[in-house]
Design a protein around this motif. Sequence first.
Motif, PDB file in Angstrom:
ATOM      1  N   SER A 199     -66.039 -20.874  12.623  1.00 14.07           N
ATOM      2  CA  SER A 199     -65.478 -22.071  11.985  1.00 14.07           C
ATOM      3  C   SER A 199     -63.982 -22.191  12.274  1.00 14.07           C
ATOM      4  CB  SER A 199     -65.746 -22.053  10.479  1.00 14.07           C
ATOM      5  OG  SER A 199     -65.098 -20.964   9.863  1.00 14.07           O
ATOM      6  N   LEU A 200     -63.278 -21.065  12.320  1.00 17.20           N
ATOM      7  CA  LEU A 200     -61.856 -21.109  12.694  1.00 17.20           C
ATOM      8  C   LEU A 200     -61.687 -21.595  14.130  1.00 17.20           C
ATOM      9  CD1 LEU A 200     -60.341 -17.867  11.115  1.00 17.20           C
ATOM     10  CD2 LEU A 200     -59.757 -20.220  10.556  1.00 17.20           C
ATOM     11  N   ASN A 201     -62.536 -21.123  15.032  1.00 15.99           N
ATOM     12  CA  ASN A 201     -62.454 -21.563  16.429  1.00 15.99           C
ATOM     13  C   ASN A 201     -62.744 -23.047  16.563  1.00 15.99           C
ATOM     14  OD1 ASN A 201     -61.686 -19.129  17.520  1.00 15.99           O
ATOM     15  ND2 ASN A 201     -63.770 -18.481  17.972  1.00 15.99           N
ATOM     16  N   LYS A 202     -63.745 -23.546  15.843  1.00 13.82           N
ATOM     17  CA  LYS A 202     -64.055 -24.974  15.901  1.00 13.82           C
ATOM     18  C   LYS A 202     -62.886 -25.797  15.377  1.00 13.82           C
ATOM     19  CE  LYS A 202     -69.069 -24.745  15.628  1.00 13.82           C
ATOM     20  NZ  LYS A 202     -70.258 -25.076  14.847  1.00 13.82           N
ATOM     21  N   TRP A 203     -62.294 -25.352  14.279  1.00 14.45           N
ATOM     22  CA  TRP A 203     -61.138 -26.072  13.729  1.00 14.45           C
ATOM     23  C   TRP A 203     -59.974 -26.042  14.712  1.00 14.45           C
ATOM     24  CZ3 TRP A 203     -56.145 -24.625  12.606  1.00 14.45           C
ATOM     25  CH2 TRP A 203     -55.393 -25.568  11.905  1.00 14.45           C
ATOM     26  N   ALA A 204     -59.713 -24.860  15.294  1.00 14.05           N
ATOM     27  CA  ALA A 204     -58.589 -24.734  16.232  1.00 14.05           C
ATOM     28  C   ALA A 204     -58.808 -25.583  17.474  1.00 14.05           C
ATOM     29  CB  ALA A 204     -58.386 -23.276  16.610  1.00 14.05           C
ATOM     30  N   ASN A 205     -60.029 -25.618  17.992  1.00 14.32           N
ATOM     31  CA  ASN A 205     -60.298 -26.416  19.185  1.00 14.32           C
ATOM     32  C   ASN A 205     -60.211 -27.913  18.895  1.00 14.32           C
ATOM     33  OD1 ASN A 205     -60.638 -24.153  20.765  1.00 14.32           O
ATOM     34  ND2 ASN A 205     -62.842 -24.076  20.422  1.00 14.32           N
ATOM     35  N   ALA A 206     -60.519 -28.314  17.684  1.00 19.11           N
ATOM     36  CA  ALA A 206     -60.388 -29.725  17.317  1.00 19.11           C
ATOM     37  C   ALA A 206     -58.927 -30.116  17.090  1.00 19.11           C
ATOM     38  CB  ALA A 206     -61.201 -30.014  16.056  1.00 19.11           C
ATOM     39  N   HIS A 207     -58.097 -29.167  16.727  1.00 23.88           N
ATOM     40  CA  HIS A 207     -56.686 -29.434  16.429  1.00 23.88           C
ATOM     41  C   HIS A 207     -55.768 -28.719  17.412  1.00 23.88           C
ATOM     42  CE1 HIS A 207     -58.778 -30.156  12.609  1.00 23.88           C
ATOM     43  NE2 HIS A 207     -57.892 -31.126  12.468  1.00 23.88           N
ATOM     44  N   THR A 208     -56.132 -28.713  18.664  1.00 23.42           N
ATOM     45  CA  THR A 208     -55.317 -27.999  19.642  1.00 23.42           C
ATOM     46  C   THR A 208     -54.279 -28.934  20.260  1.00 23.42           C
ATOM     47  OG1 THR A 208     -55.417 -26.488  21.516  1.00 23.42           O
ATOM     48  CG2 THR A 208     -56.846 -28.389  21.621  1.00 23.42           C
ATOM     49  N   TYR A 209     -53.145 -28.365  20.516  1.00 21.98           N
ATOM     50  CA  TYR A 209     -52.038 -29.079  21.151  1.00 21.98           C
ATOM     51  C   TYR A 209     -51.463 -28.183  22.227  1.00 21.98           C
ATOM     52  CZ  TYR A 209     -52.484 -31.711  16.843  1.00 21.98           C
ATOM     53  OH  TYR A 209     -52.978 -32.425  15.806  1.00 21.98           O
ATOM     54  N   PHE A 210     -50.969 -28.808  23.278  1.00 17.66           N
ATOM     55  CA  PHE A 210     -50.425 -28.034  24.387  1.00 17.66           C
ATOM     56  C   PHE A 210     -49.194 -27.238  23.955  1.00 17.66           C
ATOM     57  CE2 PHE A 210     -48.244 -27.583  28.545  1.00 17.66           C
ATOM     58  CZ  PHE A 210     -49.231 -26.823  29.160  1.00 17.66           C
ATOM     59  N   THR A 211     -48.418 -27.754  23.011  1.00 16.95           N
ATOM     60  CA  THR A 211     -47.229 -27.023  22.557  1.00 16.95           C
ATOM     61  C   THR A 211     -47.617 -25.728  21.838  1.00 16.95           C
ATOM     62  OG1 THR A 211     -47.190 -28.392  20.567  1.00 16.95           O
ATOM     63  CG2 THR A 211     -45.750 -29.046  22.377  1.00 16.95           C
ATOM     64  N   VAL A 212     -48.746 -25.746  21.136  1.00 21.98           N
ATOM     65  CA  VAL A 212     -49.214 -24.520  20.476  1.00 21.98           C
ATOM     66  C   VAL A 212     -49.615 -23.493  21.525  1.00 21.98           C
ATOM     67  CG1 VAL A 212     -50.942 -23.567  18.900  1.00 21.98           C
ATOM     68  CG2 VAL A 212     -49.927 -25.787  18.421  1.00 21.98           C
ATOM     69  N   ASP A 213     -50.258 -23.957  22.593  1.00 20.47           N
ATOM     70  CA  ASP A 213     -50.613 -23.042  23.679  1.00 20.47           C
ATOM     71  C   ASP A 213     -49.364 -22.505  24.370  1.00 20.47           C
ATOM     72  OD1 ASP A 213     -53.351 -23.202  23.274  1.00 20.47           O
ATOM     73  OD2 ASP A 213     -53.516 -25.011  24.498  1.00 20.47           O
ATOM     74  N   LEU A 214     -48.349 -23.339  24.510  1.00 23.82           N
ATOM     75  CA  LEU A 214     -47.085 -22.862  25.085  1.00 23.82           C
ATOM     76  C   LEU A 214     -46.429 -21.812  24.191  1.00 23.82           C
ATOM     77  CD1 LEU A 214     -45.487 -26.099  26.576  1.00 23.82           C
ATOM     78  CD2 LEU A 214     -46.467 -24.156  27.808  1.00 23.82           C
ATOM     79  N   LEU A 215     -46.528 -21.991  22.883  1.00 25.87           N
ATOM     80  CA  LEU A 215     -45.990 -20.995  21.953  1.00 25.87           C
ATOM     81  C   LEU A 215     -46.746 -19.679  22.096  1.00 25.87           C
ATOM     82  CD1 LEU A 215     -44.037 -20.349  19.615  1.00 25.87           C
ATOM     83  CD2 LEU A 215     -45.819 -21.151  18.054  1.00 25.87           C
ATOM     84  N   ARG A 216     -48.080 -19.749  22.226  1.00 21.38           N
ATOM     85  CA  ARG A 216     -48.872 -18.534  22.443  1.00 21.38           C
ATOM     86  C   ARG A 216     -48.457 -17.852  23.743  1.00 21.38           C
ATOM     87  NH1 ARG A 216     -53.662 -20.188  24.427  1.00 21.38           N
ATOM     88  NH2 ARG A 216     -52.997 -19.392  26.423  1.00 21.38           N
ATOM     89  N   MET A 217     -48.255 -18.638  24.782  1.00 23.51           N
ATOM     90  CA  MET A 217     -47.854 -18.076  26.072  1.00 23.51           C
ATOM     91  C   MET A 217     -46.457 -17.462  25.989  1.00 23.51           C
ATOM     92  SD  MET A 217     -49.297 -21.138  28.380  1.00 23.51           S
ATOM     93  CE  MET A 217     -49.901 -20.503  29.909  1.00 23.51           C
ATOM     94  N   ALA A 218     -45.560 -18.112  25.254  1.00 23.93           N
ATOM     95  CA  ALA A 218     -44.213 -17.566  25.079  1.00 23.93           C
ATOM     96  C   ALA A 218     -44.263 -16.244  24.307  1.00 23.93           C
ATOM     97  CB  ALA A 218     -43.322 -18.571  24.355  1.00 23.93           C
ATOM     98  N   LEU A 219     -45.125 -16.156  23.303  1.00 22.97           N
ATOM     99  CA  LEU A 219     -45.306 -14.900  22.572  1.00 22.97           C
ATOM    100  C   LEU A 219     -45.814 -13.813  23.511  1.00 22.97           C
ATOM    101  CD1 LEU A 219     -45.421 -13.287  19.882  1.00 22.97           C
ATOM    102  CD2 LEU A 219     -47.776 -14.120  19.655  1.00 22.97           C
ATOM    103  N   GLY A 220     -46.754 -14.163  24.374  1.00 21.65           N
ATOM    104  CA  GLY A 220     -47.264 -13.197  25.343  1.00 21.65           C
ATOM    105  C   GLY A 220     -46.188 -12.718  26.296  1.00 21.65           C
ATOM    106  N   VAL A 221     -45.362 -13.634  26.770  1.00 26.56           N
ATOM    107  CA  VAL A 221     -44.257 -13.259  27.670  1.00 26.56           C
ATOM    108  C   VAL A 221     -43.263 -12.361  26.941  1.00 26.56           C
ATOM    109  CG1 VAL A 221     -42.264 -14.166  28.933  1.00 26.56           C
ATOM    110  CG2 VAL A 221     -44.499 -15.242  29.185  1.00 26.56           C
ATOM    111  N   PHE A 222     -42.945 -12.703  25.683  1.00 32.62           N
ATOM    112  CA  PHE A 222     -42.008 -11.901  24.903  1.00 32.62           C
ATOM    113  C   PHE A 222     -42.539 -10.484  24.709  1.00 32.62           C
ATOM    114  CE2 PHE A 222     -40.825 -10.278  20.672  1.00 32.62           C
ATOM    115  CZ  PHE A 222     -39.471 -10.084  20.884  1.00 32.62           C
ATOM    116  N   LEU A 223     -43.807 -10.348  24.321  1.00 32.26           N
ATOM    117  CA  LEU A 223     -44.375  -9.018  24.105  1.00 32.26           C
ATOM    118  C   LEU A 223     -44.474  -8.234  25.413  1.00 32.26           C
ATOM    119  CD1 LEU A 223     -47.117  -9.894  21.500  1.00 32.26           C
ATOM    120  CD2 LEU A 223     -44.966  -8.693  21.086  1.00 32.26           C
ATOM    121  N   PHE A 224     -44.836  -8.921  26.502  1.00 35.27           N
ATOM    122  CA  PHE A 224     -44.878  -8.269  27.809  1.00 35.27           C
ATOM    123  C   PHE A 224     -43.489  -7.764  28.204  1.00 35.27           C
ATOM    124  CE2 PHE A 224     -44.434  -8.536  32.446  1.00 35.27           C
ATOM    125  CZ  PHE A 224     -45.450  -7.684  32.844  1.00 35.27           C
ATOM    126  N   TRP A 225     -42.473  -8.603  27.979  1.00 35.68           N
ATOM    127  CA  TRP A 225     -41.092  -8.223  28.305  1.00 35.68           C
ATOM    128  C   TRP A 225     -40.659  -7.012  27.475  1.00 35.68           C
ATOM    129  CZ3 TRP A 225     -36.753  -9.051  24.984  1.00 35.68           C
ATOM    130  CH2 TRP A 225     -35.545  -8.705  25.553  1.00 35.68           C
TER     131      TRP A 225
END
Length: 142
Positions: A6-32
Motif C-alpha cells: 500500500s505504501l508503494n502504491k501510494w508513492a507511485n501515485a504521488h511520485t515527482y521527479f524532484t523527489v527522485d532527485l532528492l533520493r539520488m542526491a542522498l545516494g551520492v552523499f552517502l556514497f561520497w
Amino acid sequence: MNNVKSLNKWANAHTYFTVDLLRMALGVFLFWKGVTFITNIQYLVDLLTPFDKANGMYGMFLVHYVASAHFLGGIMIFFGLLTRWAIIAQLPILIGAIIINFMGEMHSQNLILSLIALAICIAFLIYGSGKNSADYYFKMQE
C-alpha cells in the motif's frame, strides 16, 4: 507485506521527479561519505574510538560496516534498488553519528549533516524508491 504494497502504491501515485532527485542526491552523499571513510580510514577510526570496547576488534568491525554500508548503500539508494533495505542499513550509522557528536567533541556541521541525512532516510523509508527507480522497473518486468 500489505503495508509495504500500500505504501508503494501510494508513492507511485504521488511520485515527482524532484523527489527522485532528492533520493539520488542522498545516494551520492552517502556514497561520497563512504569513499571519504575508505580513503581516510584513520579519521573514521578516531571518530569511533568512544565505541571501541574490545581492544580494536569491535572498532574494526564498525569501521568496515560504516564504510561499506555507506559505499554500497549510496549506490543502491541512487539507483533505487532495494531502497528501504539500504536505508535500514544506514539508520544505525546515522543515529551513531548523532550520538558521537554528544559523546566527544561537538562538530555542528557534522551534526547538521547527520540530522538532515537521517530525516531524509526516514522519509524514504516510508516513501520508498518511487517510479523512477530500479525497483519499479523490475516490478514492471514481472
